[in-house]
Design an enzyme around this catalytic site. Structure first.
Site, short mmCIF file in Angstrom:
data_model
loop_
_atom_site.label_atom_id
_atom_site.label_comp_id
_atom_site.label_asym_id
_atom_site.label_seq_id
_atom_site.Cartn_x
_atom_site.Cartn_y
_atom_site.Cartn_z
N LEU A 1 0.82 -1.21 0.00
CA LEU A 1 0.00 0.00 0.00
C LEU A 1 0.86 1.27 0.00
O LEU A 1 0.59 2.23 -0.74
CB LEU A 1 -0.88 -0.05 1.26
CG LEU A 1 -2.05 0.86 1.43
CD1 LEU A 1 -2.95 0.84 0.21
CD2 LEU A 1 -2.83 0.45 2.67
N ARG A 56 11.94 -6.04 17.27
CA ARG A 56 10.94 -6.27 16.22
C ARG A 56 11.49 -6.98 14.99
O ARG A 56 10.73 -7.41 14.13
CB ARG A 56 10.31 -4.94 15.78
CG ARG A 56 11.27 -4.04 15.02
CD ARG A 56 10.55 -2.86 14.43
NE ARG A 56 11.47 -1.86 13.93
CZ ARG A 56 11.10 -0.78 13.28
NH1 ARG A 56 9.83 -0.56 13.06
NH2 ARG A 56 11.99 0.09 12.86
N HIS A 110 -6.97 4.75 -8.93
CA HIS A 110 -5.73 4.14 -9.44
C HIS A 110 -5.36 2.91 -8.60
O HIS A 110 -4.98 1.86 -9.13
CB HIS A 110 -4.61 5.19 -9.38
CG HIS A 110 -3.27 4.68 -9.80
ND1 HIS A 110 -3.03 4.21 -11.07
CD2 HIS A 110 -2.11 4.53 -9.11
CE1 HIS A 110 -1.75 3.81 -11.17
NE2 HIS A 110 -1.18 3.99 -9.98
N ARG A 162 -4.89 -2.82 -7.36
CA ARG A 162 -4.88 -3.72 -6.20
C ARG A 162 -6.11 -4.61 -6.08
O ARG A 162 -6.12 -5.54 -5.28
CB ARG A 162 -4.74 -2.89 -4.91
CG ARG A 162 -3.52 -1.99 -4.88
CD ARG A 162 -2.24 -2.76 -5.08
NE ARG A 162 -1.05 -1.93 -4.93
CZ ARG A 162 0.18 -2.39 -5.01
NH1 ARG A 162 0.40 -3.68 -5.26
NH2 ARG A 162 1.22 -1.58 -4.88
C1 FAD Z 1 0.44 -6.66 -9.49
C2 FAD Z 1 1.60 -5.80 -8.99
C3 FAD Z 1 2.85 -6.36 -8.86
C4 FAD Z 1 3.92 -5.59 -8.40
N1 FAD Z 1 5.16 -6.16 -8.26
C5 FAD Z 1 6.21 -5.43 -7.83
C6 FAD Z 1 7.53 -5.99 -7.69
O1 FAD Z 1 7.74 -7.16 -7.97
N2 FAD Z 1 8.52 -5.21 -7.21
C7 FAD Z 1 8.34 -3.89 -6.92
O2 FAD Z 1 9.28 -3.21 -6.51
N3 FAD Z 1 7.10 -3.32 -7.01
C8 FAD Z 1 6.05 -4.05 -7.46
N4 FAD Z 1 4.82 -3.47 -7.56
C9 FAD Z 1 4.64 -2.08 -7.15
C10 FAD Z 1 4.63 -1.12 -8.36
O3 FAD Z 1 5.84 -1.20 -9.08
C11 FAD Z 1 4.39 0.32 -7.90
O4 FAD Z 1 5.48 0.77 -7.11
C12 FAD Z 1 3.14 0.49 -7.07
O5 FAD Z 1 2.07 -0.24 -7.63
C13 FAD Z 1 2.76 1.98 -7.01
O6 FAD Z 1 2.22 2.29 -8.28
P1 FAD Z 1 2.36 3.69 -8.99
O7 FAD Z 1 3.79 4.06 -9.06
O8 FAD Z 1 1.57 3.67 -10.27
O9 FAD Z 1 1.48 4.53 -8.01
P2 FAD Z 1 1.55 5.97 -7.43
O10 FAD Z 1 2.78 6.16 -6.67
O11 FAD Z 1 0.26 6.04 -6.73
O12 FAD Z 1 1.60 6.93 -8.68
C14 FAD Z 1 0.45 7.22 -9.46
C15 FAD Z 1 0.94 7.57 -10.86
O13 FAD Z 1 1.65 8.82 -10.83
C16 FAD Z 1 2.71 8.75 -11.78
N5 FAD Z 1 3.99 8.85 -11.06
C17 FAD Z 1 4.19 8.65 -9.73
N6 FAD Z 1 5.46 8.85 -9.41
C18 FAD Z 1 6.09 9.17 -10.56
C19 FAD Z 1 7.43 9.48 -10.87
N7 FAD Z 1 8.38 9.50 -9.95
N8 FAD Z 1 7.73 9.76 -12.15
C20 FAD Z 1 6.78 9.75 -13.11
N9 FAD Z 1 5.47 9.46 -12.88
C21 FAD Z 1 5.15 9.18 -11.62
C22 FAD Z 1 2.60 7.42 -12.49
O14 FAD Z 1 1.82 7.60 -13.66
C23 FAD Z 1 1.88 6.57 -11.48
O15 FAD Z 1 1.20 5.46 -12.05
C24 FAD Z 1 3.73 -4.22 -8.04
C25 FAD Z 1 2.43 -3.67 -8.15
C26 FAD Z 1 1.39 -4.44 -8.63
C27 FAD Z 1 0.02 -3.82 -8.73
#
Ligand code: FAD
Length: 229
Positions: free
Chosen positions: A70, A152, A174, A179
């Site tokens: 999360l 911990r 999103h 999720r």
């Molecule tokens: C099914 C699944 C499997 C996953 N497996 C892994 C794994 O194996 N290893 C791992 O490390 N993580 C994993 N993740 C986590 C994933 O890589 C993301 O870190 C996490 O889902 C947060 O998503 P987000 O970056 O889209 O979301 P948010 O942080 O909520 O961002 C929302 C949106 O804002 C934009 N954004 C945010 N930050 C930036 C930035 N710095 N630059 C440009 N645009 C940005 C993007 O468009 C992003 O989608 C997994 C996630 C899912 C759903």
């Protein structure tokens, strides 16, 4: 005239302001109007309108592995989570995965491992209390934190980790799409099915496009045609 929730009203007002289109001849507030209105907002990806509505949700009874996933979300979101440094082992609780709940052998593994983790925590905390050099100026709280933060490290991912999450509705959408889909891990998927139910109550018009499919194992897969608005 139907009264919408304040979250929906606020987003609608903000969206209407963009075009100064307040519907002077009628209020445009019937359920059909609202559905059509947000259908347009979503299909045109005018998602910034949804950032005006913020919703806070308490995740209670969820594991630290769920909350670790999360807290990877960074945009339009804030967290407050129980501190494992401040709160000691007397408050420990653990969360059993669905797969473990369904199988007798795995259920026993779970029970044995959490009993042993709690005992291990208590042993480590007691020993740390004996051997840690506390500066005389340290308060009781600082001493307790010094012990808890070292003890911990034996706690498993199954440790319960209550967290309050406040996010705007664009961000909740999103997260639901990531999720609550079949590709997500089962515990967080189950949690986000509940998030969708809660958001349907407080801001139904902003999540009315989601469809829920029951999968073979009884869990849910949430989808929409309008992803990442
Ligand atoms: C099914 C699944 C499997 C996953 N497996 C892994 C794994 O194996 N290893 C791992 O490390 N993580 C994993 N993740 C986590 C994933 O890589 C993301 O870190 C996490 O889902 C947060 O998503 P987000 O970056 O889209 O979301 P948010 O942080 O909520 O961002 C929302 C949106 O804002 C934009 N954004 C945010 N930050 C930036 C930035 N710095 N630059 C440009 N645009 C940005 C993007 O468009 C992003 O989608 C997994 C996630 C899912 C759903």
């Amino acid at each position: 005239v139907e009264v919408q929730s304040p979250s929906v009203e606020l987003c609608k007002l903000a969206g209407q302001l963009c075009y100064m289109s307040f519907g002077l001849t009628r209020s445009r507030n019937t359920p059909e109007d609202i559905e059509r209105y947000f259908g347009n907002i979503l299909s045109s990806k005018h998602g910034s309108v949804l950032e005006h509505a913020n919703v806070s949700i308490l995740f209670w009874g969820d594991s630290r592995s769920l909350t670790h996933e999360l807290v990877r979300h960074r945009v339009g979101i804030g967290f407050s989570q129980v501190s494992q440094r401040y709160v000691d082992g007397t408050k420990l609780r653990f969360v059993e995965r669905p797969e473990y709940q369904r199988d007798e052998v795995l259920h026993r593994c779970f029970e044995d491992s959490i009993d042993s983790a709690a005992a291990e925590y208590a042993t480590r905390a007691e020993r740390l209390l004996q051997i840690t050099h506390f500066d005389e100026s340290m308060s009781r709280t600082e001493r307790r934190k010094a012990v808890n933060q070292a003890a911990r490290s034996c706690l498993p991912n199954e440790t319960e980790a209550p967290i309050v999450v406040t996010a705007n509705m664009r961000t909740w959408r999103h997260m639901i799409e990531n999720r609550a889909s079949r590709h997500a891990e089962p515990e967080i998927r189950r949690g986000f099915s509940k998030v969708l139910s809660a958001l349907t109550i407080v801001a139904g018009a902003l999540v009315g496009d989601y469809t829920i499919t029951k999968l073979a194992d009884g869990s849910e897969d949430v989808q929409t045609s309008w992803r990442k608005v």
